[in-house]
Design an enzyme around this catalytic site. Structure first.
Site, PDB file in Angstrom:
ATOM      1  N   ASP A 270       0.871  -1.165   0.000  1.00  0.00           N
ATOM      2  CA  ASP A 270       0.000   0.000   0.000  1.00  0.00           C
ATOM      3  C   ASP A 270       0.919   1.229   0.000  1.00  0.00           C
ATOM      4  OD1 ASP A 270      -2.087   1.766   0.074  1.00  0.00           O
ATOM      5  OD2 ASP A 270      -3.169   0.753   1.681  1.00  0.00           O
TER       6      ASP A 270
HETATM    7  C1  BGC Z   1      -4.972   3.249  -0.047  1.00  0.00           C
HETATM    8  C2  BGC Z   1      -5.046   2.218  -1.148  1.00  0.00           C
HETATM    9  C3  BGC Z   1      -4.859   2.859  -2.468  1.00  0.00           C
HETATM   10  C4  BGC Z   1      -3.568   3.636  -2.480  1.00  0.00           C
HETATM   11  C5  BGC Z   1      -3.296   4.350  -3.788  1.00  0.00           C
HETATM   12  C6  BGC Z   1      -3.754   4.134  -0.166  1.00  0.00           C
HETATM   13  O1  BGC Z   1      -3.845   5.209   0.698  1.00  0.00           O
HETATM   14  O2  BGC Z   1      -4.999   2.605   1.197  1.00  0.00           O
HETATM   15  O3  BGC Z   1      -6.262   1.534  -1.100  1.00  0.00           O
HETATM   16  O4  BGC Z   1      -4.912   1.921  -3.495  1.00  0.00           O
HETATM   17  O5  BGC Z   1      -3.596   4.613  -1.463  1.00  0.00           O
HETATM   18  O6  BGC Z   1      -4.096   5.450  -3.922  1.00  0.00           O
END
Ligand code: BGC
Length: 796
Positions: A270
């Protein structure tokens, strides 16, 4: 419905017979194609130097054309990878659709629709040149009713979530886009989801402390379905697991995901969830997103040059580096993304810049920049979304023959959720940072944060009702008060003539980074409902909620509240979806994918918080012990004999369904005695030991529509394992089968539920395997977890 290609095949299979449901237990990866893709990946790897290899594993945050970017390597004709959020539509795009959210499509209990949505989503991502969709989300599972991201996933029940995840992954990947199933694992709350600073001190992320059995039977379960379905990528989560960061947890990444579940694709972090280089790489992390260390340190990365150094110093082996690259490249070749793949829509960059800057010039887009026109990828998806939104709407109450509306002459509409969005498309992007209740005015069609999409239009309930009135063959007047404070103050002075029916639209906001703070719908909802219910001259008040999921409804038993619809987050066609239900063009068929309690205190799990000033700077203070084990949601209500307001699986229809005959159980394992553990295999295939996915018994019932309109029933099978041979903490019963059956008035059909070995087993911690307990199983079939109509038994 529009069925093409694999969709048609799946649809045909699903309708054909009982074993048809096995389509979701069949492996989603074609082995020959995979081998051929691996050969191509290997050939490319031999041409790459170590820096290029590390580059394939490290995002480039400075390139804003997509949510995440792996740089191109032009020397070998590799165009790079474009990763885009999120589960319900492209987060930053113009002329793309906002689909029904996960919780809505989960509430349909309809694998065909779920597949159809996944496929349409994939088509849009592909059309915009994205190789990877950062979805579906099936973690959080929804352990905590107020979890800020529960709405992105499908259900708090792992079996329903598993099938929905599988259908979504298959749909997305059949359109040629890689699915990235997220967030693995235990990311059950947003509060302190990642490490942060408290009074200048670095404090670690929440640690989800989960025992091995619970991990397998609840939180990892739907990920196993994703792997079985062939998900090409998995995103590890922000939180810690039993004190180790999820993106450097050897046990769940290497041990469970890659070895036990046989996952062959890549694990991506993530965003900024990586906290080490060699350690994370050796624990099973393959790709570091978005690249840099964190928001404050853009120049360094745990991967990139750091990974090169780790390989050179021997801290990460050259074999592991190649394994990481192979895992990233094989999916790209597997889906044929090396051939004729659409280029990245250049307009996406400007949408992102505009969203980041709040004005065209602030982020250095000069006013006179010729903006590239957006590529319109919406095709005919509006019709699908309208249909999905209606199908995910759950009719909870319907007395005094309120619904469907017959031919009302005057409708009064109340509540801020009925209106157009006062901030238009800006809402979803800014929403992550909006106050806990979101924006004050306008229909809530999705939540905020990474899981939101950018609306190119939205149909509000008022707009759809007006259109309905305009096309009606009798005069129908629509009056409204959308200011909640006016409604709550019982100021109905403007309403005349008096309404035949009153509609109240409530909303509940939820978003990434924050957990919800209230069980009731937002914006003074209870006062709003009570006020309308005591005013409405016809004594017929219909309450519609657009919500992230669980709400308490203190007004539900008010006799003047004669109908309640939980419409969840339906996406851009919200108004049309609900009007189709209100007027009976669509017969409601959604069922709750969670439990609605009478009192918020009836739930047993809440957001873990550290507020004690003495503890806030304690780096290790955030320890959330999942002591309830398997007993979340309906399993907890069952175990403690708590009567919910509306139970898991509940949903009314405009017709009546019955089960006829009796429960029929047929062994299909073809053995004299079934082994306690799944027979061992040399190597686990995607999803784990393939024997876990074999059907052992088929349970059949007959469902009949005894009412006078057509509709879809959702018969559900709940299984109780033999009480004497299961460990303590085993739920009284668990969902292990369901189907969605369309029946004309008077029609009857056979419905069959295949019970696989995994469905009947429990995770034996000592043996580290799935054990099939001996004894008598009880099979309960009905239309919700509390509306059981028939029972049968299985002896193993
Ligand atoms: C989120 C993810 C997301 C990623 C990219 C993160 O803050 O938890 O679900 O895919 O950002 O935007």
């Amino acid at each position: 419905m529009h069925w093409t290609g694999a969709a048609a095949v799946i649809s045909a299979l699903l309708q054909a017979s009982c074993a048809s449901r096995d389509v979701f237990s069949d492996p989603g990866i074609n082995v020959d194609k995979w081998h051929s893709a691996t050969r191509k990946a290997n050939a490319l790897i031999t041409q790459l130097n170590i820096t290029e290899k590390a580059g394939l594993l490290t995002g480039n945050l400075l390139n804003l054309t997509c949510g995440g970017i792996i740089n191109a390597i032009p020397r070998v004709d590799f165009p790079g990878l474009c990763l885009q959020d999120g589960p319900a539509g492209i987060r930053t795009a113009d002329l793309a659709s906002v689909f029904t959210a996960g919780i809505s499509i989960g509430a349909t209990w309809d694998p065909e629709l779920i597949y159809e949505r996944g496929r349409a989503l994939g088509e849009e991502f592909r059309g915009k040149g994205a190789h990877v969709i950062l979805g579906p989300a099936t973690g959080p599972l929804g352990r905590i009713p107020l979890g800020g991201r529960n709405w992105e996933g499908f259900s708090v029940d792992p079996y329903l979530a598993g099938i929905a995840t599988s259908a979504t992954v298959r749909g997305i990947q059949d359109s040629g886009v890689q699915a990235c199933t997220k967030h693995y694992v235990g990311n059950e709350q947003e509060t302190q989801r990642t490490l942060g600073l408290a009074k200048g001190v670095s404090v670690d992320a929440i640690s989800s402390n989960i025992d091995d059995r619970t991990l397998h039977e609840l939180y990892i379960w739907p990920f196993a379905d994703a792997v079985r379905a062939g998900t090409l990528s998995i995103m590890c989560s922000y939180n810690r697991l039993n004190s180790t960061y999820a993106c450097e947890d050897d046990h769940t990444l290497n041990g469970i995901l890659k070895e036990e579940l046989g996952f062959k694709g890549y694990v991506m972090s993530d965003w900024f969830a990586t906290h080490s280089g060699a350690k994370a790489a050796n624990a099973g992390l393959d790709m570091n997103m978005p690249g840099p260390v964190d928001q404050y340190n853009f120049t360094n990365s745990y991967f990139g040059p750091n990974l090169v150094r780790a390989v050179q110093s021997g801290n990460v082996s050259a074999e592991r580096l190649d394994d990481m690259v192979r895992r990233v490249l094989t999916p790209y070749f597997y889906l044929g993304q090396d051939k004729d793949y659409p280029t990245i829509d250049p307009s996406g960059l400007f949408v992102t810049l505009a969203a980041l800057s709040y004005s065209p010039s602030a982020f250095s887009i000069p006013d006179d920049t010729p903006l590239p026109p957006a590529r319109d990828v919406r095709a005919d998806h509006a019709a699908l979304i309208r249909n999905h939104g209606a199908a995910g709407t759950v009719l909870l109450k319907n007395t005094k023959h309120t619904l469907p509306l017959k031919a009302p002459r005057t409708i009064a509409v109340f509540g801020n959720d009925a209106a157009d969005l006062s901030r238009g498309s800006a809402v979803p992007l800014g929403a992550a940072y909006a106050p806990p209740q979101g924006v004050p005015m306008g229909v809530q069609v999705m939540g905020g944060g990474a899981g939101s999409g950018r609306l190119s239009y939205v149909v509000s309930p008022l707009e759809a009702l007006r259109a309905r009135a305009a096309s009606s063959n009798h005069s129908m007047s629509i009056q409204y008060v959308t200011d909640n404070s006016v409604v709550a103050n019982a100021d109905f002075s403007g309403i005349y003539p008096f309404p035949d029916v009153c509609l109240v639209f409530l909303k509940t906001y939820a978003a990434e980074t924050i957990d919800r703070t209230s069980f009731e719908a937002d914006w003074n909802s209870t006062a709003v409902v009570n006020s309308v219910a005591s005013y409405c001259p016809s004594r017929k008040t219909v309450v519609v909620t657009h919500s992230a999921g669980i709400n308490t409804m203190p007004w539900a038993d008010n006799p003047n509240v004669t109908a309640i619809l939980a419409a969840h987050y339906p996406g851009q066609e919200a108004g049309n979806s609900i009007v189709d239900i209100l007027f009976g063009d669509v017969n409601p068929s959604g069922h709750l994918p969670y439990t609605i309690a009478r009192n918020e205190t009836d739930y047993n799990t809440e957001v873990f918080n550290v507020t004690d000033p003495a503890q806030v700077t304690d780096a290790a203070a955030w320890q959330s012990d999942f002591t309830e084990g398997l007993l979340i949601d309906y399993r907890h209500f069952d175990a403690n004999a708590i009567t919910p307001l509306y139970e898991f699986g509940f949903g009314l229809s405009y017709t009546i369904f019955e089960l006829t005959g009796k429960v029929n159980v047929r062994p299909v394992h073809g053995q004299r005695t079934i082994s306690v553990f799944p027979p061992k295999v040399k190597e686990n295939s995607p999803g784990g030991n393939p024997n876990l996915w074999k059907t052992l018994f088929a349970v059949t019932v007959k469902v009949r529509n005894t009412g006078d309109v057509a509709g879809s029933a959702v018969p559900q099978l709940y299984l109780s394992q033999p009480r004497s041979t299961v460990p303590a903490g085993t739920p009284m019963k668990v969902l292990r089968g369901f189907d969605k059956v369309y029946l004309k008035a008077g029609e009857e059909r056979n419905v069959s539920f295949p019970l696989m070995r995994r469905d009947m087993s429990f995770w034996d911690v000592g043996a580290s395997d799935w054990r099939l307990p001996r004894g008598e199983y009880i099979v309960r079939v009905g239309f919700s977890s509390r509306d059981i109509r028939m029972e049968g038994t299985i002896r193993v």
